[in-house]
Write a protein that holds these residues in place. Structure first.
Motif, short mmCIF file in Angstrom:
data_model
loop_
_atom_site.label_atom_id
_atom_site.label_comp_id
_atom_site.label_asym_id
_atom_site.label_seq_id
_atom_site.Cartn_x
_atom_site.Cartn_y
_atom_site.Cartn_z
N THR A 133 0.84 -1.20 0.00
CA THR A 133 0.00 0.00 0.00
C THR A 133 0.87 1.24 0.00
O THR A 133 1.80 1.35 0.81
N THR A 165 3.75 0.43 2.68
CA THR A 165 3.50 -0.43 3.85
C THR A 165 2.71 -1.67 3.46
O THR A 165 2.33 -1.84 2.31
N ASN A 166 2.46 -2.53 4.41
CA ASN A 166 1.62 -3.71 4.25
C ASN A 166 2.03 -4.57 3.04
O ASN A 166 1.18 -4.94 2.23
C1 LIG Z 1 -2.16 -2.31 6.89
O1 LIG Z 1 -2.87 -3.49 7.28
C2 LIG Z 1 -3.46 -3.39 8.55
C3 LIG Z 1 -4.06 -4.73 8.87
O2 LIG Z 1 -4.73 -5.26 7.77
C4 LIG Z 1 -4.49 -2.27 8.56
O3 LIG Z 1 -5.03 -2.14 9.85
C5 LIG Z 1 -3.81 -0.95 8.17
O4 LIG Z 1 -4.76 0.06 8.07
C6 LIG Z 1 -3.11 -1.10 6.84
N1 LIG Z 1 -2.36 0.10 6.55
C7 LIG Z 1 -2.51 0.76 5.44
C8 LIG Z 1 -1.70 2.00 5.30
O5 LIG Z 1 -3.26 0.37 4.56
#
Ligand SMILES: *[C@@H]1O[C@H](CO)[C@@H](O)[C@H](O)[C@H]1NC(C)=O
Ligand SMILES: *[C@@H]1O[C@H](CO)[C@@H](O)[C@H](O)[C@H]1NC(C)=O
Ligand SMILES: *[C@@H]1O[C@H](CO)[C@@H](O)[C@H](O)[C@H]1NC(C)=O
Ligand SMILES: *[C@@H]1O[C@H](CO)[C@@H](O)[C@H](O)[C@H]1NC(C)=O
Ligand SMILES: *[C@@H]1O[C@H](CO)[C@@H](O)[C@H](O)[C@H]1NC(C)=O
Ligand SMILES: *[C@@H]1O[C@H](CO)[C@@H](O)[C@H](O)[C@H]1NC(C)=O
Ligand SMILES: *[C@@H]1O[C@H](CO)[C@@H](O)[C@H](O)[C@H]1NC(C)=O
Ligand SMILES: *[C@@H]1O[C@H](CO)[C@@H](O)[C@H](O)[C@H]1NC(C)=O
Ligand SMILES: *[C@@H]1O[C@H](CO)[C@@H](O)[C@H](O)[C@H]1NC(C)=O
Ligand SMILES: *[C@@H]1O[C@H](CO)[C@@H](O)[C@H](O)[C@H]1NC(C)=O
Ligand SMILES: *[C@@H]1O[C@H](CO)[C@@H](O)[C@H](O)[C@H]1NC(C)=O
Length: 451
Positions: free
Chosen positions: A82, A177-178
């Protein structure tokens, strides 16, 4: 410190070591034991920023399969992540994104059009669609196991990132991220900043401005809740062949009449007729020869011969699937005699020392000879013989000469509950009759087990 305290401390250390050892045993279910053979195995992604561009940066991403036994198989790796700053990708070489996303908000300067505006891009290596190459790239997503073929265990891709906040330095940089490796069984860390990568091109040294590292690790139980292989055993001194444990992989609807089964859970065609066509098999790629164990692959381990100072074992890997090939297969075997392996025939072999103990070897096929394990029916098996120098512990009794653990392509194989035992009278081996039985069993195995 008084002697009393010292001995207490010592006792505490001993008992905690014992507790730890037994906990470790309890915490290692057999389906995860592969990881015990390759405890640091991982896929590492390095996101190297080489140049700031004003609205973003140019990065080269290097991806390494640091797993000794586990290959990333076709259709290859896929990675998503992301963006955290509304970034877009102006262009990409050495890999592709699966979608373009909505680029209508991006003000196009000089007719340039972004390559991808998806907030969560998925990146794959589709060699034929990639726009340009990067050294090491374009392997259709297949990354070989590191111990087996380190030259093909990594890939690289390059991307130009834009639409980031007015960015010219590390200070304004917001890492993506992620990260998720979409292949079954992997979980990835969040990126961390590490020492920037140094690379050498024709002797010239360049160092990245920023390097982010993401480490993905594989868990067998997450990826494959059902085992994928089983082990059968025989020995020259006993004419019983101990088959694979029944239902080791699947309790298929086994009937002696059926010659072809599909995996349980694939409900549409429980049985296919014997002369299935390739066309049908393409739709049922996991269709296999029926067996009471239901496994797609079985490993037969035969104790073949006893010499004065040596002994010999034969290994046969049998593909039961009627369609799938196993290219670049590998097999890891744990047995205390591997420290004194003298020769392995027909396979390439490398000894490894999980936990510092020299008791495991990983073996794989040779190019243009047996590196492809073909589908069942034709040449659906590969074989090797191992010659060991006897260690002081050596014995044929108590099943000592059988493997402790067998791992095929990184997946732990189910061992049978029993093993062929020594006949009570045969304490002096090898007698003539034992050799005769051995020859008979070898004949039986080569004619029956291999189909
Ligand atoms: C990344 O993943 C987590 C868990 O799925 C979520 O809570 C978080 O919002 C995500 N971060 C972004 C920037 O998408
Ligand atoms: C990933 O594997 C590499 C190579 O074996 C190793 O050096 C590194 O420590 C591993 N990383 C983690 C987090 O285990
Ligand atoms: C990546 O893809 C998976 C599976 O489609 C999805 O669950 C996950 O949310 C995606 N990750 C991100 C960062 O969007
Ligand atoms: C580009 O940046 C602008 C301004 O920061 C933001 O509104 C937009 O969502 C970003 N991404 C895309 C794909 O337009
Ligand atoms: C793309 O984004 C624009 C601007 O935000 C919006 O008006 C349009 O409906 C979006 N198109 C699609 C197909 O989502
Ligand atoms: C890997 O590449 C190096 C350098 O090109 C070569 O010397 C080596 O033989 C290759 N190893 C294998 C296993 O192909
Ligand atoms: C097993 O297969 C036979 C023959 O196709 C079928 O009659 C029977 O109902 C099946 N049994 C189960 C438990 O699926
Ligand atoms: C299996 O390998 C053979 C020989 O390389 C090839 O012709 C065949 O297409 C392969 N089959 C599959 C399903 O990959
Ligand atoms: C393990 O055994 C092999 C074969 O005997 C030997 O070459 C290697 O040095 C041994 N390694 C260790 C760490 O003992
Ligand atoms: C077995 O291997 C060990 C360590 O490599 C060596 O010290 C020993 O002499 C070997 N024994 C035999 C019988 O070859
Ligand atoms: C061979 O091994 C089987 C399985 O352990 C055992 O039941 C049998 O008694 C053995 N046969 C002889 C002749 O010892």
């Amino acid at each position: 410190m008084s002697p009393q305290q010292r001995s207490n401390g010592c006792f505490w250390r001993m008992s905690s070591a014992l507790v730890f050892a037994s906990l470790a045993l309890m915490l290692l279910p057999s389906s995860e034991a592969f990881d015990a053979l390759d405890p640091t195995g991982n896929v590492t992604i390095l996101w190297n920023i080489n140049t700031w561009t004003g609205d973003g940066y140019i990065a080269q991403v290097n991806m390494f399969n640091y797993q000794k036994f586990r290959k990333i198989n076709p259709p290859g790796w896929a990675l998503n992540f992301t963006w955290t700053d509304g970034e877009i990708i102006w262009n990409m070489q050495g890999a592709v994104t699966t979608e373009q996303g909505n680029c209508s908000k991006i003000v196009v300067a000089g007719g340039a059009f972004p390559y991808c505006c998806a907030p969560t891009p998925t990146v794959m290596d589709k060699s034929k669609d990639a726009l340009g190459e990067v050294p090491g790239c374009c392997k259709d997503g297949v990354l070989t196991a590191w111990a087996q073929d380190s030259n093909n265990s990594f890939t690289s891709w390059r991307l130009q990132v834009g639409n980031a906040s007015k960015l010219n330095s590390v200070a304004g940089f917001k890492p993506p991220t992620n990260f998720t490796l979409l292949n079954d069984g992997y979980t990835c860390t969040e990126p961390i900043s590490v020492t920037p990568t140094i690379s050498y091109v024709k002797g010239a040294r360049t160092q990245a401005l920023v390097t982010l590292e993401v480490v993905c690790t594989y868990t067998s139980v997450v990826a494959k809740p059902v085992p994928a292989c089983c082990v059968s055993l025989s020995a020259f001194y006993n004419d019983t062949i101990v088959p694979c444990a029944s239902c080791a992989c699947a309790c298929g609807n086994y009937s002696s009449k059926a010659t072809v089964c599909t995996l349980s859970g694939e409900k549409d065609t429980p049985f296919l007729s014997a002369d299935v066509s390739q066309k049908i098999l393409r739709r049922q790629p996991t269709a296999r020869i029926c067996s009471p164990d239901g496994c797609p692959v079985s490993i037969h381990y035969h104790i073949k011969q006893n010499y004065e100072d040596y002994w010999r074992a034969k290994i046969t890997i049998i593909n039961r699937e009627l369609y799938n090939n196993w290219t670049d297969w590998n097999l890891a075997i744990e047995h205390p005699n591997f420290a004194n392996l003298t020769e392995a025939f027909s396979f390439d072999i490398e000894q490894i020392q999980p936990f510092g103990v020299n008791n495991t070897a990983i073996m794989w096929g040779r190019k243009d000879y047996n590196k492809i394990l073909a589908p069942a029916g034709g040449d659906g098996n590969v074989q090797s013989e191992l010659l060991f120098a006897k260690v002081p512990d050596f014995t044929f009794s108590e099943g000592w000469a059988f493997p402790r653990r067998v791992v095929f392509n990184g997946e732990e194989c189910v061992m049978p509950d029993e093993f062929p035992t020594l006949p009570n009278s045969a304490s002096r081996l090898p007698g003539f009759s034992a050799l005769l039985v051995g020859a008979l069993i070898a004949f039986f195995i080569s004619t029956v087990l291999i189909l």
